[in-house]
Motif scaffolding. Structure first.
Motif, PDB file in Angstrom:
ATOM      1  N   GLU A 100       0.609   4.721   0.894  1.00  0.00           N
ATOM      2  CA  GLU A 100      -0.345   5.619   1.542  1.00  0.00           C
ATOM      3  C   GLU A 100       0.322   6.293   2.731  1.00  0.00           C
ATOM      4  O   GLU A 100       1.191   5.696   3.380  1.00  0.00           O
ATOM      5  N   ASP A 138      -6.767   6.816   6.270  1.00  0.00           N
ATOM      6  CA  ASP A 138      -6.932   6.025   5.049  1.00  0.00           C
ATOM      7  C   ASP A 138      -6.331   4.629   5.212  1.00  0.00           C
ATOM      8  O   ASP A 138      -6.895   3.646   4.749  1.00  0.00           O
ATOM      9  N   ILE A 139      -5.187   4.560   5.874  1.00  0.00           N
ATOM     10  CA  ILE A 139      -4.542   3.252   6.095  1.00  0.00           C
ATOM     11  C   ILE A 139      -5.467   2.372   6.932  1.00  0.00           C
ATOM     12  O   ILE A 139      -5.738   1.210   6.585  1.00  0.00           O
ATOM     13  N   ASN A 174      -1.743   8.715   4.798  1.00  0.00           N
ATOM     14  CA  ASN A 174      -2.741   9.205   5.740  1.00  0.00           C
ATOM     15  C   ASN A 174      -3.194   8.083   6.668  1.00  0.00           C
ATOM     16  O   ASN A 174      -3.632   7.024   6.208  1.00  0.00           O
ATOM     17  N   MET A 196       0.874  -1.166   0.000  1.00  0.00           N
ATOM     18  CA  MET A 196       0.000   0.000   0.000  1.00  0.00           C
ATOM     19  C   MET A 196       0.917   1.224   0.000  1.00  0.00           C
ATOM     20  O   MET A 196       1.831   1.306   0.802  1.00  0.00           O
ATOM     21  N   THR A 207      -8.535   1.221   5.009  1.00  0.00           N
ATOM     22  CA  THR A 207      -8.194   0.147   4.074  1.00  0.00           C
ATOM     23  C   THR A 207      -8.079  -1.185   4.805  1.00  0.00           C
ATOM     24  O   THR A 207      -8.552  -2.215   4.328  1.00  0.00           O
TER      25      THR A 207
END
Ligand code: TYD
Ligand code: MG
Length: 467
Positions: A152, A157-158, A154, A150, A161
């Protein structure tokens, strides 16, 4: 939204000030204090102000059922050793180190090893694009594993997910300095952001049972927050260290709630990633020139493992008013102490000499047991008489000049014998000594005895008069 308040925070240690200043009074670093908006943080921000009444919690007795912490074992022995026998599920581990030392390499290899053993691993890279991570994985022969990637940065957001997917056994965040949270207002990389991000991920580890490994760059210039500011929040802290120009890398545990803290894992960086070094002594003694004066072999301990290293000293007449003392791999105050004892109790005067001390192979020694080996190397260099090449030294020197016993003498001697050494100089009152025909033991009671022993192999210019 709570009223935001400007504060000045040291990016190296996290100390808070109400105004800017050049030097942090808490850690002594210069230019590390940065203006930050300190409002927010997880649990702060929007909720702040709406007061909640406390809820009573249970009070428990000390005795009771204990569960053995379940661990995931990578099969990379040096890593498992440093973590205390495997990564504990639901724990948060911080791996710090200088940029470029090999943290991402180590974790990609660990991720691949764990995935091969049937664990699910998610690797979150905030620093590199997916293509770059894939390229490294290919080079490390890890590309065929089921590690999920991934790219990413933020935190919310992590976590969103991860909430969608199956709970991973291990989550790797590379690195904490790229993390940012919606709830903190400062720029990514600042103390407030790093703390908010780490706090959310530690909470995720506890609530989900996934182990979380956080990568943190050690920073020198204070532009971004260092790993020190989150050490207290995680369960284990490991530092990945190495000297520039050397291939050795040492994974050192400095905090571990689930295991010992004095263990190290030793690796060697090569073209195909990190290779485990099961017998570090052989490596550190590999390029030894036994004939030159000023070199002594120290039989040391790193955690449960004996490690033999060469200590090199160079003593030369000084052209300066204040002679130089330079130390690599050992403690500067400790060297000053050994020099003072040599001067006061043994008549070995080094006040007019430059003294350089180096631990071979980029290794760093933290044991006082190295005192005796350091003293032997210093006297040998001063007198120009090489030390016997088959001899190891260990023992702590006290200010009175007495040589004090140290722990694990038997293990140190066993390792030395295994590597072909047949003589040892150690403290007189050493207990638990094994009797071995292949190892001759010479006990010294005080430092002058050692100086006499070294001098027996060559003249010592003592008491100020030089040849
Ligand atoms: P990296 O893991 O990216 O460091 P970090 O994440 O700590 O910043 O490693 C960077 C260095 O390692 C880089 O200089 C190249 C070297 N390296 C090797 O020598 N061999 C390898 O197989 C790999 C992947 C990297
Ligand atoms: Mg990296």
């Amino acid at each position: 939204m709570a009223k935001s308040k400007l504060t000045f925070i040291c990016q190296a240690c996290g100390a808070v000030y109400t105004r800017w200043q050049g030097k942090c009074e808490s850690c002594g670093e210069w230019n590390t204090i940065v203006e930050e908006n300190a409002s927010g943080g997880i649990g702060g921000g929007p909720q702040r102000g709406s007061r909640r009444k406390g809820r009573p919690s249970a009070l428990l007795p000390l005795s009771g059922e204990i569960e053995e912490a379940p661990r995931i074992v990578s099969g990379i022995d040096e890593l498992d050793r440093a973590t205390g026998g495997g990564i504990v599920r639901g724990s948060a581990i911080l791996i710090g180190g200088d940029p470029g030392i090999g943290k991402s390499t180590l974790l990609m290899q660990a991720a691949a090893a764990l995935a091969r053993r049937g664990n699910s691993v998610v690797y979150v890279s905030g620093e590199e694009a997916v293509a770059q991570v894939r390229l490294r994985a290919q080079r490390l022969q890890a590309a065929d594993t089921d590690v999920m990637l991934m790219a990413e940065t933020n935190v919310e957001d992590i976590l969103a997910t991860l909430a969608e997917a199956k709970r991973p056994d291990l989550l790797i965040i590379d690195s904490i300095q790229t993390l940012w949270s919606d709830f903190a207002e400062s720029a990514p990389g600042t103390v407030t952001q790093v703390r908010a991000g780490v706090q959310a991920l530690v909470k995720y580890a506890k609530s989900s049972g996934s182990a979380v490994i956080l990568v943190g760059h050690v920073t020198k210039d204070g532009q971004i927050a260092g790993p020190r500011v989150v050490e207290h929040m995680v369960d284990a802290v490991l530092y990945f260290e190495g000297e520039g120009g050397h291939h050795f890398r040492i994974l050192r545990t400095v905090k571990n709630r689930f295991g010992p803290t004095d263990e190290i894992g030793v690796f060697e960086m090569g073209g195909e990633g990190l290779r485990e070094v099961a017998n570090p002594s052989e490596l550190f003694l590999g390029e030894r020139n036994a004939k030159s004066p000023g070199a002594a072999v120290f039989a040391g301990m790193e955690g449960t493992r004996p490690v033999l290293v060469e200590i090199q000293a160079l003593v030369a007449p000084s052209a300066l008013g204040t002679p130089r003392r330079a130390v690599v791999g050992w403690d500067q105050p400790r060297l000053a102490m050994v020099l003072a004892v040599l001067d006061a109790h043994c008549g070995v005067r080094l006040g007019q000499h430059d003294v350089y001390l180096n631990v071979a192979g980029g290794f760093r020694i933290s044991e006082p047991a190295a005192d005796l080996a350091v003293a032997a190397a210093l006297v040998s260099s001063l007198s120009g008489a090489p030390l016997p090449s088959d001899c190891v030294y260990f023992g702590e020197v006290s200010l009175s000049g007495a040589v004090r016993p140290v722990a694990h003498a038997a293990q140190r001697l066993k390792e030395a014998e295994k590597l072909g050494f047949s003589r040892s100089v150690l403290p007189d009152s050493t207990a638990d000594l094994p009797k071995s025909p292949g190892m001759r033991v010479e006990a010294v009671e005080a430092l002058p005895d050692l100086v006499a022993k070294v001098a027996a192999g060559g003249a010592i210019p003592g008491s100020g008069e030089e040849a």
